[in-house]
Design a protein around this motif. Structure first.
Motif, short mmCIF file in Angstrom:
data_model
loop_
_atom_site.label_atom_id
_atom_site.label_comp_id
_atom_site.label_asym_id
_atom_site.label_seq_id
_atom_site.Cartn_x
_atom_site.Cartn_y
_atom_site.Cartn_z
N TRP A 127 1.10 -1.19 -0.16
CA TRP A 127 -0.35 -0.39 -0.28
C TRP A 127 0.96 1.50 0.20
N GLN A 128 2.03 1.38 1.56
CA GLN A 128 2.95 2.21 1.25
C GLN A 128 4.16 2.78 -0.15
N ALA A 129 4.22 1.40 -1.13
CA ALA A 129 4.89 1.63 -2.43
C ALA A 129 3.93 2.26 -2.64
N VAL A 130 3.51 1.41 -3.24
CA VAL A 130 1.99 1.66 -4.86
C VAL A 130 2.00 3.22 -4.34
N ARG A 131 1.46 4.13 -3.35
CA ARG A 131 1.25 4.77 -3.12
C ARG A 131 2.66 6.52 -3.29
N TYR A 132 3.40 6.03 -2.64
CA TYR A 132 4.63 6.90 -3.74
C TYR A 132 5.14 6.70 -4.36
N LEU A 133 5.30 6.09 -5.42
CA LEU A 133 6.49 4.96 -6.73
C LEU A 133 5.52 5.52 -7.55
N SER A 134 3.42 5.34 -7.58
CA SER A 134 2.26 5.45 -8.72
C SER A 134 2.42 6.94 -8.54
N SER A 135 2.88 7.71 -7.58
CA SER A 135 2.68 9.83 -7.25
C SER A 135 4.37 9.59 -8.49
N ALA A 136 4.65 8.76 -7.64
CA ALA A 136 6.05 9.27 -9.13
C ALA A 136 6.79 9.64 -10.70
N ILE A 137 5.67 7.93 -10.43
CA ILE A 137 5.42 7.95 -11.91
C ILE A 137 5.24 8.34 -12.95
N CYS A 138 4.48 9.83 -12.17
CA CYS A 138 2.98 9.93 -12.83
C CYS A 138 3.70 10.93 -12.91
N GLY A 139 5.08 11.86 -12.64
CA GLY A 139 5.47 12.91 -12.33
C GLY A 139 5.54 13.59 -11.01
N ARG A 140 4.95 12.71 -10.24
CA ARG A 140 4.39 14.48 -8.96
C ARG A 140 5.17 12.82 -7.97
N PRO A 141 6.53 13.00 -7.66
CA PRO A 141 7.04 12.00 -6.82
C PRO A 141 7.02 12.98 -5.28
N PHE A 142 6.90 12.68 -3.67
CA PHE A 142 7.16 13.08 -2.37
C PHE A 142 7.47 12.83 -1.55
N MET A 143 8.84 11.42 -2.01
CA MET A 143 8.95 11.00 -0.38
C MET A 143 9.91 9.75 -1.08
N ALA A 144 10.78 9.50 -0.78
CA ALA A 144 11.25 7.96 -1.17
C ALA A 144 11.28 7.19 0.44
N ASN A 145 12.48 5.82 -0.29
CA ASN A 145 12.89 5.09 0.98
C ASN A 145 13.98 5.39 1.21
N GLY A 146 14.54 5.08 2.36
CA GLY A 146 16.13 5.72 2.77
C GLY A 146 17.05 4.44 2.93
N CYS A 147 16.28 3.25 2.43
CA CYS A 147 16.96 2.04 2.09
C CYS A 147 17.90 2.39 1.35
N ASN A 148 17.08 2.59 -0.19
CA ASN A 148 17.49 2.58 -1.33
C ASN A 148 17.53 4.00 -2.15
N MET A 149 17.77 5.45 -2.29
CA MET A 149 17.88 6.00 -2.85
C MET A 149 18.88 6.94 -3.44
N ALA A 150 19.37 7.69 -4.72
CA ALA A 150 20.13 7.82 -4.54
C ALA A 150 19.78 10.09 -4.60
N TYR A 151 20.78 10.23 -4.26
CA TYR A 151 20.37 12.17 -5.45
C TYR A 151 21.86 12.67 -4.61
N THR A 152 22.24 14.00 -5.68
CA THR A 152 23.48 14.71 -5.93
C THR A 152 24.24 14.88 -4.99
N ARG A 153 25.13 15.70 -4.17
CA ARG A 153 25.82 15.64 -4.03
C ARG A 153 25.93 17.66 -3.61
N SER A 154 25.93 18.10 -5.43
CA SER A 154 25.18 19.49 -5.38
C SER A 154 24.01 19.67 -4.82
N LEU A 155 23.60 18.90 -4.81
CA LEU A 155 22.02 18.98 -4.44
C LEU A 155 20.95 18.82 -3.05
#
Length: 398
Positions: A204-232
């Motif tokens: 349920w939790q995965a469908v909520r945030y993943l489907s939103s992100a797939i639609c171009g409306r990301p709002f959260m991630a999972n701290g065990c598996n995510m990536a971003y740039t140091r500059s950001l």
């Protein structure tokens, strides 16, 4: 006479209104939930079928937040350090108040791997989020701009994990949202009903945030598996906006830095990590309390749409049951309720089964309608419990 009594269409208007409301509830529920389930399932298959580029991968720093995860690091760190990754890579373990064998394990592995490092969160830090402090120290110690964040209680089964996560950074993205599958440790006894409830909540939790992100409306991630740039991270001044909160590094912070254009979703099986929970029942409840608290700082649309589906379940049952009672002795309302229920629930269970299977979770089918009905009740239970632990969500006394 019997046919006239039991199959008469001469029903009072209220019955027709209730039957119409029941069908409307099913339409709303299907319109909200079914596209989300199909979207996530389809994205998993598409990511699995995509061909990885041969070159162009950026150098990457892997930040591993560890809190008494020494034993699991013996398995996790070689899984990361032996990745089939064609560019320079380093692993930084941030040891947060670990009185176990973490330092010993990392020191032993440092003799074999020259690109493994460890840093510590100060033991005397007070009125600070130790998790956010640890992650910040790890990011400051990183040499490369591209970073992948995970936790010391995870497992990485695929040697292509970094390739799949970093292919989006190579394509110009600044944030990559991955998926982490919670699993229980071997040898820990647990009831089948609890495992089903946890599996349902996780999907349920995965469908909520993943489907939103797939639609171009990301709002959260999972701290065990995510990536971003140091500059950001530094251009946003890190976690400065939420220093008063103990948690929120993977939802509130991610919500602050993501945009439609700078974020990618990676759901292939190779990009997946497993999060091992030492005490599944207890940690699952704690995680739900934390997520419920930080959700108040996030966009309401994903929560309201998913919450509306729960309300539709109960409204649908209430309308169908009331119509069947008011329409008696005619069996038309009851037959209509049963027929539409069968069609809807079978389709819903099938879509949920496909999605949970694609995400590697426990295969749920027959229990999905019951768990969907019970979720609002368990949500309120966790919210009541969360009030008791509200002070623990802040870094200072309130």
């Amino acid at each position: 006479m019997i046919d006239e009594i039991y199959y008469s269409l001469d029903l009072i208007p209220a019955v027709w209104v209730l039957l119409g409301a029941m069908i409307l509830c099913m339409i709303v529920l299907a319109a909200i939930m079914w596209p989300k389930l199909r979207r996530v399932t389809r994205r998993v298959h598409l990511d699995d079928e995509e061909t990885l580029p041969e070159s162009g991968y950026p150098p990457v720093s892997v930040i591993v937040y560890s809190q008494a995860d020494g034993q699991n690091l013996r398995t996790l760190l070689p899984q990361i350090l032996d990745q089939d990754y064609p560019a320079p890579m380093e692993v930084i373990v941030v040891n947060d108040e670990s009185a176990d064998c973490t330092e010993t394990v990392v020191s032993e592995l440092e003799l074999k791997y020259s690109n493994l490092y460890m840093t510590f969160a100060p033991e005397n830090s007070r009125h600070l989020s130790r998790r956010k402090l640890s992650i910040t120290l790890g990011i400051k110690a990183a040499r490369y701009n591209a970073m992948v964040l995970t936790c010391g209680n995870c497992r990485v089964e695929s040697p292509l994990w970094l390739r799949y996560m970093m292919r989006h950074i190579a394509a110009g993205k600044e944030v990559v949202i991955g998926y982490s599958l919670p699993v229980g440790p071997e040898g820990v006894e647990d009831t089948d009903s609890r495992r089903r409830r946890r599996s349902f909540d996780n999907v349920w939790q995965a469908v909520r945030y993943l489907s939103s992100a797939i639609c171009g409306r990301p709002f959260m991630a999972n701290g065990c598996n995510m990536a971003y740039t140091r500059s950001l991270f530094f251009s946003h001044k890190g976690f400065s906006r939420t220093l008063h909160l103990n948690y929120g590094d993977d939802d509130i912070f991610i919500n602050e830095i993501v945009t439609r254009g700078n974020t990618a979703v990676e759901l292939s099986h190779h990009s997946r990590v497993e999060s091992i929970m030492g005490s599944p029942a207890e940690l699952h409840d704690v995680e739900r309390v934390r997520r419920d608290f930080t959700s108040r700082f996030l966009p309401r649309r994903p929560y309201l749409s998913m919450g509306l589906t729960s309300m539709m379940w109960w409204t649908w049952i209430a309308c169908g049951a009331t119509a069947s009672v008011l329409g008696w002795p005619s069996l038309i309302p009851l037959a209509a309720t049963v027929a539409t229920a069968l069609i809807f629930t079978i389709t819903h269970m099938t879509l949920w089964h496909r999605c949970s299977t694609a995400l590697g979770s426990r295969r749920l089918r027959l229990t999905v309608p019951i768990l969907s009905l019970m979720r609002p009740l368990r949500t309120w239970r966790h919210r009541i419990r969360g009030r008791k632990y509200r002070k623990s969500q802040f870094t200072h006394s309130i």
